[in-house]
Design an enzyme around this catalytic site. Structure first.
Site, mmCIF file in Angstrom:
data_model
loop_
_atom_site.group_PDB
_atom_site.id
_atom_site.type_symbol
_atom_site.label_atom_id
_atom_site.label_comp_id
_atom_site.label_asym_id
_atom_site.label_seq_id
_atom_site.Cartn_x
_atom_site.Cartn_y
_atom_site.Cartn_z
ATOM 1 N N ALA A 106 0.833 -1.201 0.000
ATOM 2 C CA ALA A 106 0.000 0.000 0.000
ATOM 3 C C ALA A 106 0.868 1.251 0.000
ATOM 4 O O ALA A 106 0.613 2.205 -0.753
ATOM 5 C CB ALA A 106 -0.924 -0.008 1.211
ATOM 6 N N HIS B 90 4.148 -14.362 -14.462
ATOM 7 C CA HIS B 90 4.620 -13.346 -15.410
ATOM 8 C C HIS B 90 5.020 -13.951 -16.753
ATOM 9 O O HIS B 90 4.561 -13.517 -17.817
ATOM 10 C CB HIS B 90 5.831 -12.591 -14.840
ATOM 11 C CG HIS B 90 5.562 -11.890 -13.544
ATOM 12 N ND1 HIS B 90 4.306 -11.492 -13.158
ATOM 13 C CD2 HIS B 90 6.398 -11.487 -12.543
ATOM 14 C CE1 HIS B 90 4.382 -10.901 -11.974
ATOM 15 N NE2 HIS B 90 5.632 -10.894 -11.592
ATOM 16 N N TYR C 192 22.990 -19.516 -29.929
ATOM 17 C CA TYR C 192 23.629 -18.267 -29.497
ATOM 18 C C TYR C 192 24.939 -18.111 -30.244
ATOM 19 O O TYR C 192 25.852 -18.921 -30.098
ATOM 20 C CB TYR C 192 23.879 -18.286 -27.986
ATOM 21 C CG TYR C 192 24.621 -17.070 -27.479
ATOM 22 C CD1 TYR C 192 23.993 -15.826 -27.438
ATOM 23 C CD2 TYR C 192 25.940 -17.156 -27.052
ATOM 24 C CE1 TYR C 192 24.657 -14.700 -26.985
ATOM 25 C CE2 TYR C 192 26.619 -16.041 -26.595
ATOM 26 C CZ TYR C 192 25.970 -14.809 -26.571
ATOM 27 O OH TYR C 192 26.642 -13.695 -26.118
#
Length: 601
Positions: free
Chosen positions: A130, A349, A589
């Site tokens: 908060a 997420h 990569y």
């Protein structure tokens, strides 16, 4: 798409890209034959028609907090109604027109005007969330005039507090400038506070009486934000339902993650909430869905013809979703140890971003149409296999400085000998016609070498290579944070007398392209969504169920067998075994790409 100097777009907000009829630019052969992105692309019709546009022109870099901040001055907003760019005229909008059009275009919400009075109740007003997020976000929205004019804020917690004490605690996080002091006072004049125990029915009856005593309180819409630990959700939601609901306005409840600990506990929480509220009253907030670039994924995918033909298993070799933090638990290890990196980041997420990358085009941008497609994606993913996972836990770097010298187990709040993972790489597969066989690689961790969150699509090799293996795979990267950007790694002819390919990029870095635009905080977007009744960027119960179904078997096996995580050094890329897993499933990569900032040349 044309890259010549005569085909630059008009200033942002005024038109779409508009190639000039005089353009004679021809792409060199390397651009066409060395990039898998260039295959199977059609040119859209350009009929020259202009539709009415609502445009916000930021005229100063002194705007604060978010791109809507200048809306407080209606002279900054114009309606362009001309049929052609040559005859454009700008008509300033009134303040009411600005906000009316914003709500109409973004949310198409009819409920917004049911009541002139709204009350936002912060349950857990004394807590860190908060203080650091909720009150500052409400202040920014209030400051910028994005909340209904008659909005009141009520804090509720067990602590014996005053509004002045809340103001003092929140002020360091509110980014207030000297010219906003009067506006800040107006904000806190709308604030009140009630103390009481979360399990005490009498305390909630007292809260209800207080809400009724506010101006227009009997008819007000009520929004309840649960900035609370999950252990008190049951008592608080039950008391809200039985003692604090508005009988004339609407009621909405915002629930913070974690939404349970596994599939069973999540189902218990969902069943409890559904016994008290309807699904359209429940807003399960995942703040990552409020990020600018996460929300941009839908527009990028479904608003551009160029990506449609290549966004599938025929052209995409793998998808990598990354979340990296350069710091450890920093004294919060005790809380983190109860959840771990998979529950904290990967199951929510990263999985949400995976859905936005993989889903089919929804029938519309309505909340349920979008969430229906996300659920379909999750249903096509089998529970993750332990053989497709690498777990890690950071240790201190003897040569590091400060926090870097300390490992996870050196945090005094972490239980001794904990095997909780602070790093995880997992490979998932979406078993449907579009994505079958394409690995979706989820990587997340703490105490790594950089702060980064991104989505990376690596495309397949160009068939029929004529450049003797000099070409690298194309990649499309959406960088969520820091420095929001979208860029495509591609091959182009090396400048000069050479005829050999070189790796370069098409770059849309937001802070360069949109210099005067201030992006809003994720919580700003999401709380405004709740006011406007849009649930597109919130998690639905069936979506949550499928997400837990994918990860619960793995989590239970890790906890039952106490699988030891691989140690990695603070500030490194993580365990080398994770890189090996990623390469094994198909990610390549090269390590040859070097980005050059074009704005510093």
């Amino acid at each position: 798409m044309c890259f010549c100097s005569t085909c630059q777009p008009l200033p942002i907000g005024l038109s779409d890209e508009h190639p000039s009829p005089s353009c004679s630019f021809l792409a060199p052969p390397i651009l066409l034959f060395c990039n898998s992105l260039a295959g199977d692309v059609t040119t859209p019709n350009r009929d020259g028609k202009w539709s009415e546009r609502w445009v916000h022109i930021t005229r100063t870099t002194q705007t604060v907090g978010n791109p809507f901040s200048a809306l407080g001055n209606p002279s900054n907003v114009y309606r362009f109604t001309s049929a052609s760019p040559e005859k454009m005229s700008a008509l300033p909008l009134s303040r009411s027109e600005v906000f009316g059009e914003l709500r109409k275009e973004l949310y198409e919400d009819e409920e917004f005007h049911q009541s002139d009075v709204h009350i936002f109740i912060i349950m857990g007003a004394s807590g860190d969330l908060a203080k650091k997020k909720i009150y500052p976000t409400l202040w920014w929205l209030f400051r910028d005039g994005l909340l209904p004019e008659q909005t009141y804020f009520v804090g509720f917690a067990r602590s014996d507090l005053t509004v002045d004490a809340i103001r003092t605690a929140c002020l360091p996080h509110m980014k207030v400038v000297d010219t906003e002091v009067d506006r800040l006072s107006a904000f806190f004049s709308r604030n009140t506070y009630v103390s009481g125990k979360y399990g005490d029915e009498a305390a909630f009856s007292n809260l209800h009486s207080h809400l009724l005593s506010l101006p227009g309180g009997a008819d007000a819409n009520r929004l309840f934000y649960l900035a609370l630990p999950p252990t008190v959700y049951h008592d608080v939601t039950k008391n809200i339902r039985h003692h604090c609901m508005s009988t004339k306005g609407w009621n909405r409840v915002i629930v913070e993650k974690p939404f349970g600990h596994d599939l069973q506990s999540s189902e218990e929480l969902s069943n409890h909430l559904s016994s008290l509220f309807t699904e359209d009253q429940i807003y399960r907030i995942d703040h990552y869905l409020g990020k600018e670039m996460v929300q941009n994924l839908m527009v990028l995918r479904f608003g551009n013809r160029i990506f449609g033909p290549i966004w599938n298993r025929d052209s995409v070799a793998c998808v990598v979703l990354t979340f990296k933090e350069p710091f450890g638990t920093q004294g919060r290890g005790g809380y983190f140890d109860d959840f771990g990196i998979i529950r904290d980041v990967m199951q929510n997420h990263l999985l949400q971003m995976l859905c936005l990358v993989a889903m089919e085009k929804p029938a519309s941008t309505s909340s349920d149409d979008v969430r229906d497609e996300k659920v379909k994606v999750l249903k096509c993913i089998a529970p993750v296999s332990p053989s497709d996972v690498v777990l890690g836990q950071y240790v201190g770097d003897p040569e590091g400085e400060g926090e870097a010298k300390l490992g996870y187990l050196d945090d005094p709040t972490v239980p001794k000998g904990s095997t909780q993972a602070t790093f995880a790489t997992a490979v998932l597969y979406v078993r449907n016609e579009r994505w079958d066989g394409v690995p979706f690689i989820l990587r997340c961790g703490k105490a790594l070498n950089e702060r980064k969150a991104e989505v990376r699509l690596q495309f397949t090799d160009v068939p029929g290579d004529i450049f003797s293996g000099q070409c690298r795979r194309n990649e499309l990267v959406v960088r969520v944070q820091p420095n929001e950007a979208i860029y495509a790694k591609m091959m182009s002819k090396k400048p000069g007398v050479y005829f050999s390919p070189e790796e370069t990029e098409l770059d849309l870095t937001y802070r360069s392209r949109y210099k005067d635009v201030k992006l809003p905080d994720a919580y700003e977007r999401l709380i405004l969504d709740v006011f406007c009744g849009s649930q597109m960027h919130f998690v639905r119960s069936d979506e949550l169920r499928e997400a837990w179904r994918i990860f619960t078997p793995l989590l239970h096996q890790i906890e039952k067998e106490k699988i030891p995580p691989i140690k990695y050094k603070y500030g490194s890329r993580g365990p080398s075994e994770a890189d090996e897993l990623v390469q094994k499933v198909g990610f390549r990569y090269e390590g040859t790409y070097k980005w050059v900032n074009p704005h510093k040349l």
